[in-house]
Design a protein around this motif. Sequence first.
Motif, PDB file in Angstrom:
ATOM      1  N   ASN A 138      55.457 -29.173 -58.150  1.00 17.77           N
ATOM      2  CA  ASN A 138      54.511 -29.738 -59.081  1.00 17.77           C
ATOM      3  C   ASN A 138      53.363 -28.748 -59.280  1.00 17.77           C
ATOM      4  OD1 ASN A 138      51.965 -31.107 -59.583  1.00 17.77           O
ATOM      5  ND2 ASN A 138      52.987 -33.038 -59.265  1.00 17.77           N
ATOM      6  N   VAL A 139      52.995 -28.495 -60.505  1.00 10.18           N
ATOM      7  CA  VAL A 139      51.973 -27.506 -60.822  1.00 10.18           C
ATOM      8  C   VAL A 139      50.608 -27.906 -60.269  1.00 10.18           C
ATOM      9  CG1 VAL A 139      50.738 -26.388 -62.718  1.00 10.18           C
ATOM     10  CG2 VAL A 139      53.205 -26.608 -62.820  1.00 10.18           C
ATOM     11  N   LEU A 140      50.269 -29.183 -60.324  1.00  5.64           N
ATOM     12  CA  LEU A 140      48.971 -29.610 -59.796  1.00  5.64           C
ATOM     13  C   LEU A 140      48.870 -29.367 -58.302  1.00  5.64           C
ATOM     14  CD1 LEU A 140      48.290 -32.908 -61.762  1.00  5.64           C
ATOM     15  CD2 LEU A 140      47.210 -30.689 -62.057  1.00  5.64           C
ATOM     16  N   GLU A 141      49.948 -29.601 -57.581  1.00  2.00           N
ATOM     17  CA  GLU A 141      49.945 -29.329 -56.143  1.00  2.00           C
ATOM     18  C   GLU A 141      49.807 -27.839 -55.871  1.00  2.00           C
ATOM     19  OE1 GLU A 141      53.546 -31.163 -54.814  1.00  2.00           O
ATOM     20  OE2 GLU A 141      52.672 -33.175 -54.831  1.00  2.00           O
ATOM     21  N   LEU A 142      50.450 -27.026 -56.698  1.00  4.70           N
ATOM     22  CA  LEU A 142      50.313 -25.579 -56.544  1.00  4.70           C
ATOM     23  C   LEU A 142      48.881 -25.131 -56.839  1.00  4.70           C
ATOM     24  CD1 LEU A 142      53.644 -24.258 -58.106  1.00  4.70           C
ATOM     25  CD2 LEU A 142      52.925 -24.078 -55.723  1.00  4.70           C
ATOM     26  N   HIS A 143      48.267 -25.710 -57.860  1.00  6.51           N
ATOM     27  CA  HIS A 143      46.869 -25.381 -58.153  1.00  6.51           C
ATOM     28  C   HIS A 143      45.987 -25.724 -56.958  1.00  6.51           C
ATOM     29  CE1 HIS A 143      45.937 -23.822 -62.161  1.00  6.51           C
ATOM     30  NE2 HIS A 143      46.995 -24.471 -62.600  1.00  6.51           N
ATOM     31  N   ASP A 144      46.194 -26.900 -56.373  1.00 11.51           N
ATOM     32  CA  ASP A 144      45.411 -27.291 -55.201  1.00 11.51           C
ATOM     33  C   ASP A 144      45.607 -26.304 -54.058  1.00 11.51           C
ATOM     34  OD1 ASP A 144      44.324 -29.514 -56.433  1.00 11.51           O
ATOM     35  OD2 ASP A 144      45.722 -30.935 -55.520  1.00 11.51           O
ATOM     36  N   ALA A 145      46.855 -25.934 -53.799  1.00 11.45           N
ATOM     37  CA  ALA A 145      47.152 -24.985 -52.715  1.00 11.45           C
ATOM     38  C   ALA A 145      46.530 -23.619 -53.018  1.00 11.45           C
ATOM     39  CB  ALA A 145      48.657 -24.855 -52.523  1.00 11.45           C
ATOM     40  N   PHE A 165      49.187 -18.675 -57.439  1.00  8.67           N
ATOM     41  CA  PHE A 165      48.898 -18.719 -58.877  1.00  8.67           C
ATOM     42  C   PHE A 165      49.970 -17.987 -59.671  1.00  8.67           C
ATOM     43  CE2 PHE A 165      44.585 -19.673 -57.217  1.00  8.67           C
ATOM     44  CZ  PHE A 165      44.491 -20.942 -57.762  1.00  8.67           C
ATOM     45  N   ALA A 166      50.556 -16.957 -59.091  1.00  9.31           N
ATOM     46  CA  ALA A 166      51.660 -16.268 -59.765  1.00  9.31           C
ATOM     47  C   ALA A 166      52.864 -17.197 -59.912  1.00  9.31           C
ATOM     48  CB  ALA A 166      52.052 -15.012 -58.990  1.00  9.31           C
ATOM     49  N   ARG A 167      53.126 -18.037 -58.909  1.00  6.69           N
ATOM     50  CA  ARG A 167      54.221 -19.023 -59.002  1.00  6.69           C
ATOM     51  C   ARG A 167      53.979 -19.988 -60.155  1.00  6.69           C
ATOM     52  NH1 ARG A 167      55.195 -22.175 -53.716  1.00  6.69           N
ATOM     53  NH2 ARG A 167      56.672 -23.205 -55.086  1.00  6.69           N
ATOM     54  N   ILE A 168      52.732 -20.389 -60.321  1.00  6.51           N
ATOM     55  CA  ILE A 168      52.398 -21.293 -61.426  1.00  6.51           C
ATOM     56  C   ILE A 168      52.717 -20.611 -62.758  1.00  6.51           C
ATOM     57  CG2 ILE A 168      50.516 -22.450 -62.652  1.00  6.51           C
ATOM     58  CD1 ILE A 168      49.195 -22.790 -59.842  1.00  6.51           C
ATOM     59  N   LEU A 169      52.388 -19.338 -62.857  1.00  3.17           N
ATOM     60  CA  LEU A 169      52.617 -18.619 -64.110  1.00  3.17           C
ATOM     61  C   LEU A 169      54.094 -18.421 -64.406  1.00  3.17           C
ATOM     62  CD1 LEU A 169      49.648 -16.159 -63.804  1.00  3.17           C
ATOM     63  CD2 LEU A 169      49.903 -17.997 -65.483  1.00  3.17           C
ATOM     64  N   VAL A 170      54.935 -18.449 -63.389  1.00  3.34           N
ATOM     65  CA  VAL A 170      56.378 -18.416 -63.623  1.00  3.34           C
ATOM     66  C   VAL A 170      56.813 -19.725 -64.274  1.00  3.34           C
ATOM     67  CG1 VAL A 170      58.628 -18.417 -62.470  1.00  3.34           C
ATOM     68  CG2 VAL A 170      56.883 -16.767 -61.787  1.00  3.34           C
ATOM     69  N   ILE A 171      56.203 -20.813 -63.842  1.00  3.19           N
ATOM     70  CA  ILE A 171      56.520 -22.133 -64.395  1.00  3.19           C
ATOM     71  C   ILE A 171      55.942 -22.280 -65.801  1.00  3.19           C
ATOM     72  CG2 ILE A 171      56.142 -24.623 -64.115  1.00  3.19           C
ATOM     73  CD1 ILE A 171      56.015 -24.024 -61.033  1.00  3.19           C
ATOM     74  N   ASP A 172      54.682 -21.837 -65.966  1.00  2.00           N
ATOM     75  CA  ASP A 172      53.986 -21.978 -67.254  1.00  2.00           C
ATOM     76  C   ASP A 172      53.143 -20.730 -67.498  1.00  2.00           C
ATOM     77  OD1 ASP A 172      52.535 -22.650 -69.493  1.00  2.00           O
ATOM     78  OD2 ASP A 172      51.563 -24.405 -68.599  1.00  2.00           O
ATOM     79  N   ALA A 173      53.691 -19.800 -68.231  1.00  2.00           N
ATOM     80  CA  ALA A 173      53.015 -18.523 -68.482  1.00  2.00           C
ATOM     81  C   ALA A 173      51.715 -18.687 -69.264  1.00  2.00           C
ATOM     82  CB  ALA A 173      53.949 -17.582 -69.227  1.00  2.00           C
ATOM     83  N   SER A 174      51.506 -19.841 -69.895  1.00  2.00           N
ATOM     84  CA  SER A 174      50.296 -20.051 -70.686  1.00  2.00           C
ATOM     85  C   SER A 174      49.174 -20.727 -69.890  1.00  2.00           C
ATOM     86  CB  SER A 174      50.611 -20.889 -71.923  1.00  2.00           C
ATOM     87  OG  SER A 174      50.951 -22.215 -71.549  1.00  2.00           O
ATOM     88  N   ASP A 175      49.353 -20.870 -68.579  1.00  2.00           N
ATOM     89  CA  ASP A 175      48.338 -21.518 -67.746  1.00  2.00           C
ATOM     90  C   ASP A 175      47.173 -20.552 -67.533  1.00  2.00           C
ATOM     91  OD1 ASP A 175      46.829 -22.506 -65.488  1.00  2.00           O
ATOM     92  OD2 ASP A 175      48.517 -23.830 -65.051  1.00  2.00           O
TER      93      ASP A 175
END
Length: 66
Positions: free
Chosen positions: A1-8, A25-35
Amino acid sequence: NVLELHDAGLMAYTARDWAKAEATFARILVIDASDGPAAIYRDRARKYAKKPPPDDWDGVWTMTEK
């Protein structure tokens, strides 16, 4: 979940664990490059890994150029 990754990522960032913050944060960008916030925090973690903030850093990013 992206929100959990942001928290971490934010927890790692405020704990000054730059490598973990950047990776999270790089993992988040793999999921959503526009974050946008994830890209900003990833880049800040990279910069702080090279030149850490002072010991009394409170988590606030200080702009040094316009």
